[in-house]
Enzyme design. Structure first.
Site: not given
Ligand SMILES: [Zn+2]
Length: 545
Positions: A87, A274, A276, A279
């Site tokens: 950017d 979650c 993932c 988690c």
């Molecule tokens: Zn998670």
């Protein structure tokens, strides 16, 4: 062309962007890298999280480390071997008023350090500005975009032409129109961050559409500063291809936990919603007690997994032709998103013109929000502009939708036909059409055409859906030349709304109208057990969509 579309749904697409560091698939999220405060090392972003591209700020790099990234190249400096976008420092202009580098210097710097995708130094419009100021930002950005064409910039870099204008939609449209005439490979819509922070997703819809409708559709569009997974579906459905997220780290710093339906606070969580890798192994209580830096890193990593997961779900939805269903589900996660979804009605025609006409799966119709779907408008248009009923029959039989599809093969419909007077059963005398939620009138000869038999609808219908179908019936009778209308009336589903619409249309045209009650005329000669058995048989024979 550096960008090609592989799959489409609504205005959303799965695309392939070729860069000098390899090809990447879109929709694509660029995690924002700040080499000086980075919580998750860039090399891990690709290996562990699957992010094929990152974005970093050329202005900050130049200010802090000068030409150092040029020594072994930007990729080596960041320790990242995917695609690197830079950017230009426009955000710093928005925050600090100005930057001390010229537009040319920023362009040359990005070339020098070896960005794959680079941005000209635009002037962001921002949120709290007068229209006059907004116009200046558009004009100055455009002036710089035109000057850029004379810099002789490197052609192996993909250059981004930003669109400005903020909430002033006519300015956004003008900016997009002019920017689109210049040979940029990618466009970006500036200034949406503050709009999103205020949860004005309806304004965001207007801004995106003002840009999208005036830019070349074959160029990818980056929504600058959009990095929350709960709005990805909306932005993708409107044709945004790139996102960048600084939010994953900024939220982590404030103990905020991203989900695909919103933001939660770590201290309010008893369970992690979650699966993932972060988690799955711990609890909010344990994470809350971690030292600050570790907690921040945990949350940043979860947030990244969540962003990546939602983009994968969106891509699969595009592939399945179920992006609308996905979008409706997300929109029900927050009133501001549902409000934004309703805004799509304004852009229904443009979306319909550019959305794919057929898909691999059927439609799930939940309620009248779904009336904005392109498939429904498309059927309405075809009926009004391209359909002509068979010439001979002077009578139309309007039969209600049946559970089984195609409708003309259903037991209910066959039974209905058997009970009609012999003289009417002849196709030369009678044209059969079905009235169907959510499409309206479906002529019998078209009832197998996608998606007229490939949809599932929730019963009982809501009021708006019933009224929409009644309106289509009324319009159809008004536009055709039948001498008589026979309506098979199914009060249980349609109340009297379609019947009244038919009566009105017939009265206006001064043609005969007859109403037959479905259940009395089909059902009354069967015992209740036989009738239910028939319905079950009818349902059982339904084709899965
Ligand atoms: Zn998670």
């Amino acid at each position: 062309m550096s960008f090609e579309t592989k799959e489409k749904d609504l205005l959303g697409r799965i695309g392939k962007l070729k860069t000098r560091s390899g090809a990447v698939e879109t929709p694509l999220l660029f995690p924002v890298i700040n080499p000086f405060t980075q919580l998750v090392p860039p090399s891990r972003l690709k290996e562990e999280f699957g992010f094929e591209a990152v974005i970093t700020n050329a202005y900050i790099l130049k200010k802090h480390v000068g030409n150092q990234p040029a020594k072994n190249g930007l990729h080596s400096f960041l320790d990242y071997d995917g695609v690197v976008m830079t950017d230009s420092g426009a955000y710093q202009i928005l925050v600090y008023g100005d930057v001390e580098l010229s537009p040319r210097e920023i362009v040359k710097y990005q070339e020098y350090i070896g960005s794959d995708i680079a941005t000209i130094l635009d002037i962001p419009t921002g949120w709290k500005v007068t229209e006059k100021r907004a116009k200046q930002t558009v004009e100055e950005t455009l002036k710089r975009a035109k000057q850029f064409q004379e810099f002789g910039a490197r052609e192996d870099i993909l250059w981004v032409g930003p669109v400005q204008g903020g909430k002033y939609l006519e300015l956004v449209a003008e900016s997009a129109r002019e920017m689109g005439k210049l040979p940029f490979q990618i466009h970006a819509l500036g200034s949406p961050t503050e709009v999103m922070e205020r949860y004005r997703f309806d304004v965001l819809v207007d801004m995106i559409m003002a840009a999208k409708m005036n830019l070349p559709l074959d160029r990818p569009l980056h929504l600058f500063g959009a990095g929350h997974p709960f709005m990805f579906a909306l932005a993708v459905a409107l044709g945004c291809d790139f996102f960048d997220s600084a939010a994953y780290a900024l939220y982590a710093k404030e103990n905020r936990y991203m989900t695909e339906t919103g933001t939660l606070r770590l201290n309010e969580l008893e369970y992690f919603p979650c699966t993932c890798p972060k988690c799955a192994k711990t609890t909010p209580e344990i994470v809350s007690e971690l030292p600050e830096k570790e907690r921040e890193t945990f949350l940043a990593e979860h947030n990244l997994h969540e962003c990546a997961g939602e983009l994968r779900r969106i891509k699969q939805a595009i592939k399945d032709g179920r992006l609308w269903e996905h979008l409706e589900m997300r929109a029900h996660g927050h009133p501001a998103l549902l409000q934004a979804l309703r805004r799509l009605k304004e852009y229904q025609k443009f979306i319909e013109r550019n959305a794919p006409a057929t898909k691999s799966s059927g439609l799930f119709y939940f309620d009248s929000i779904g009336l904005m779907r392109p498939e429904i408008l498309s059927h309405k248009k075809k009926m009004a502009e391209r359909y002509a009923p068979p010439k001979k029959p002077q009578t139309i039989l309007l039969a209600p939708q049946t559970q089984m599809k195609p409708f003309h093969k259903s037991g209910t419909f066959k039974e209905l036909l058997r009970r009609l007077p012999q003289k009417l059963r002849n196709a030369e005398r009678m044209h059969v059409c079905f009235y169907v939620a959510p499409f309206g009138v479906v002529p019998i000869e078209l009832d197998e055409v996608y998606p007229l038999s490939q949809h599932e609808t929730v019963l009982p219908l809501d009021k708006e859906t019933v009224e929409y179908v009644a309106e289509q019936v009324r319009n159809y009778i008004a536009a055709t030349c039948y001498k008589k209308v026979i309506l098979v009336h199914d009060k249980a589903i349609w109340n009297n709304v379609v019947r009244k619409a038919c009566m009105k249309a017939c009265a206006t045209k001064n043609i005969k109208f007859q109403s037959i009650n479905l259940h009395e005329n089909i059902g009354k000669h069967l015992t209740e057990i036989q009738w239910r058995a028939r319905l079950r048989q009818d349902e059982g024979a339904g084709k899965p969509v």
